[in-house]
Design an enzyme around this catalytic site. Structure first.
Site, short mmCIF file in Angstrom:
data_model
loop_
_atom_site.label_atom_id
_atom_site.label_comp_id
_atom_site.label_asym_id
_atom_site.label_seq_id
_atom_site.Cartn_x
_atom_site.Cartn_y
_atom_site.Cartn_z
N HIS A 207 0.84 -1.20 0.00
CA HIS A 207 0.00 0.00 0.00
C HIS A 207 0.87 1.24 0.00
O HIS A 207 2.09 1.16 0.23
CB HIS A 207 -0.89 0.04 1.25
N ASP A 209 0.83 5.14 1.95
CA ASP A 209 0.18 5.81 3.08
C ASP A 209 -0.50 7.07 2.55
O ASP A 209 0.08 7.80 1.75
CB ASP A 209 1.21 6.19 4.16
N HIS A 264 4.78 0.11 -0.11
CA HIS A 264 5.57 -0.71 0.82
C HIS A 264 4.69 -1.81 1.41
O HIS A 264 3.46 -1.76 1.29
CB HIS A 264 6.19 0.17 1.92
N ARG A 274 8.01 -8.90 15.36
CA ARG A 274 8.40 -7.56 14.92
C ARG A 274 7.43 -6.58 15.57
O ARG A 274 6.21 -6.79 15.58
CB ARG A 274 8.30 -7.47 13.40
C1 LIG Z 1 -7.50 -0.90 3.92
C2 LIG Z 1 -7.29 0.22 4.57
C3 LIG Z 1 -6.52 0.33 5.86
C4 LIG Z 1 -6.21 1.82 5.90
C5 LIG Z 1 -7.54 2.38 5.42
C6 LIG Z 1 -7.73 1.58 4.13
O1 LIG Z 1 -9.07 1.58 3.65
C7 LIG Z 1 -6.78 2.16 3.06
C8 LIG Z 1 -5.57 2.90 3.71
C9 LIG Z 1 -5.02 2.14 4.93
C10 LIG Z 1 -4.01 2.96 5.75
C11 LIG Z 1 -2.55 2.74 5.37
C12 LIG Z 1 -1.67 3.66 6.24
C13 LIG Z 1 -2.05 3.60 7.71
O2 LIG Z 1 -1.61 2.38 8.28
C14 LIG Z 1 -3.59 3.72 7.89
C15 LIG Z 1 -3.97 3.87 9.36
C16 LIG Z 1 -4.10 4.83 7.04
O3 LIG Z 1 -4.30 5.99 7.36
O4 LIG Z 1 -4.35 4.37 5.77
C17 LIG Z 1 -4.24 2.53 7.18
C18 LIG Z 1 -5.78 2.40 7.26
C19 LIG Z 1 -6.23 1.51 8.43
O5 LIG Z 1 -5.50 0.61 8.86
O6 LIG Z 1 -7.37 1.72 8.87
O1 LIG Z 2 4.75 -2.17 10.45
C1 LIG Z 2 5.46 -1.67 9.59
O2 LIG Z 2 6.68 -1.75 9.60
C2 LIG Z 2 4.84 -0.88 8.46
C3 LIG Z 2 3.33 -0.88 8.55
C4 LIG Z 2 2.70 0.12 7.64
O3 LIG Z 2 3.18 0.34 6.55
C5 LIG Z 2 1.51 0.83 8.07
O4 LIG Z 2 1.04 0.56 9.21
O5 LIG Z 2 1.02 1.69 7.31
FE LIG Z 3 2.25 2.06 5.58
#
Ligand SMILES: C=C1C[C@]23C[C@@]1(O)CC[C@H]2[C@@]12CC[C@H](O)[C@@](C)(C(=O)O1)[C@H]2[C@@H]3C(=O)O
Ligand SMILES: O=C(O)CCC(=O)C(=O)O
Ligand SMILES: [Fe+2]
Length: 336
Positions: A207, A209, A264, A274
């Site tokens: 994904h 961020d 990543h 981890r």
């Molecule tokens: C599948 C998902 C998890 C996420 C929200 C989403 O719909 C798409 C973005 C995902 C992400 C990736 C970065 C961060 O870990 C996170 C908190 C964010 O802001 O976007 C996660 C979201 C999540 O885990 O709820």
């Molecule tokens: O746990 C990690 O090292 C990365 C996880 C990550 O990419 C995320 O939480 O968005």
């Molecule tokens: Fe991430």
């Protein structure tokens, strides 16, 4: 010593093993050398959307205290951890990531930058001891936020933007929508086949961020991989003394695509647990995310993206799957 608990269900997803290389190419930015750092940051964000930070200024004490609190949290029974509430969007999650069907070999705690709200959630888990967790978290998040501010100001200088706090202001604003995440990737249970049909178990699927930048540190267990421009995946050697910075989708837009948000993922290690902690620097919900005018070649370049606010982007992003390209629906179709 705190023993980290093992997962209780067999829900996980896998990918075919891919050839990956340990990467000596991760750019290293030394924050004690700001003159070099500003150019290195820009180059790293253009080439990889990713870099490692040394001499970061976050006190080791704040880091190790949070690491012990986190390890203690994850060592609790599932029943106890679930008292933090379901991650909707803040709380404790186990294997399910987001609300659109993604799963990973991971359990996590998602928190806000509102310490009182976090405290309320954590009190249900820890009782009066939640106070200690809150203080440790506040110290850590405060120090990481300051580091993010330094990095974003150096970045603006490197980009030759006159107003050097234009990016840092977005995440230093008291309304900033930054979030914090603790991820725990447990070792496999004893009855788990380590060969696993030649496949890797996904800890956290690929994904980008959505935020501006994310600052990640972990213990010394491997697993993190980044995707290069040629689409190959490389493993990032763990380094518990450093921070790793990801360019997020919002920064890609703010720089009109000059910086690329880095794809990543984390593969489960299987043998060692981890533990990672990530601070996602988000702007206020009402912030307009659009290319910074000075980066549009003094008005002679067009924005590659449609207008949107962080709230609009975030709402749309949270309706996507992890691996989706979330920026696509905001791209402008330009005439050739
Ligand atoms: C599948 C998902 C998890 C996420 C929200 C989403 O719909 C798409 C973005 C995902 C992400 C990736 C970065 C961060 O870990 C996170 C908190 C964010 O802001 O976007 C996660 C979201 C999540 O885990 O709820
Ligand atoms: O746990 C990690 O090292 C990365 C996880 C990550 O990419 C995320 O939480 O968005
Ligand atoms: Fe991430």
């Amino acid at each position: 010593m705190v023993v980290l608990s093992k997962p209780t269900t067999e829900q996980y997803s896998c990918i075919r093993k891919t050839a990956t290389f340990p990467t000596p190419i991760v750019p290293v930015v030394d924050l004690s050398r700001p003159e070099d750092a500003k150019n290195l940051i820009v180059k790293a964000c253009e080439d990889f959307g990713f870099f490692k930070v040394i001499n970061h200024g976050v006190p080791m004490e704040a880091i190790s205290k949070l690491e012990s609190e986190a390890a203690e949290f994850f060592s609790l029974s599932l029943n106890q951890k679930e008292k933090a509430g379901t991650p909707n969007p803040f709380g404790y999650g186990n294997k399910k990531i987001g609300r659109n069907g993604d799963v990973g070999w991971v359990e996590y705690l998602l928190l806000t930058n509102n310490h009182d709200y976090n405290f309320m959630r954590l009190t249900s888990v820890f009782g009066p001891k939640a106070d200690q967790f809150r203080n440790v978290m506040r110290d850590y998040m405060g120090a990481v936020r300051n580091m993010a501010c330094v990095i974003l100001e150096l970045m603006a200088e490197g980009l030759k933007i006159e107003q050097k706090n234009v990016l840092s202001n977005m995440m230093m604003d008291k309304e900033s929508d930054s979030i914090f995440r603790l991820n725990h990737y447990p070792p496999y249970p004893e009855n788990f086949s380590l060969d696993n049909n030649g496949e890797d178990v996904i800890g956290f699927g690929e994904h980008t961020d959505p935020q501006i930048i994310s600052l990640m540190r972990s213990n010394n267990t491997s697993g993190l991989q980044i995707c290069l421009r040629d689409r190959s995946w490389v493993s990032v050697p763990p380094d518990h003394n450093s921070f790793f910075v990801n360019v997020g989708d919002s920064l890609q837009v703010l720089t009109n695509g000059r910086f690329r948000s880095v794809r990543h993922r984390v593969l489960a290690n299987g043998f060692k647990s981890r533990l990672s902690m990530i601070y996602f620097c988000g702007p206020p919900l009402t912030e307009r995310i659009a290319p910074l005018p000075s980066l549009l070649l003094n008005g002679n370049e067009e924005s590659l993206y449609k207008e949107f606010t962080w709230l609009e982007y975030k709402s749309s992003a949270y309706n996507t799957r992890l691996a989706d390209n979330r920026l696509r629906r905001f791209e402008r179709i330009t005439a050739m």
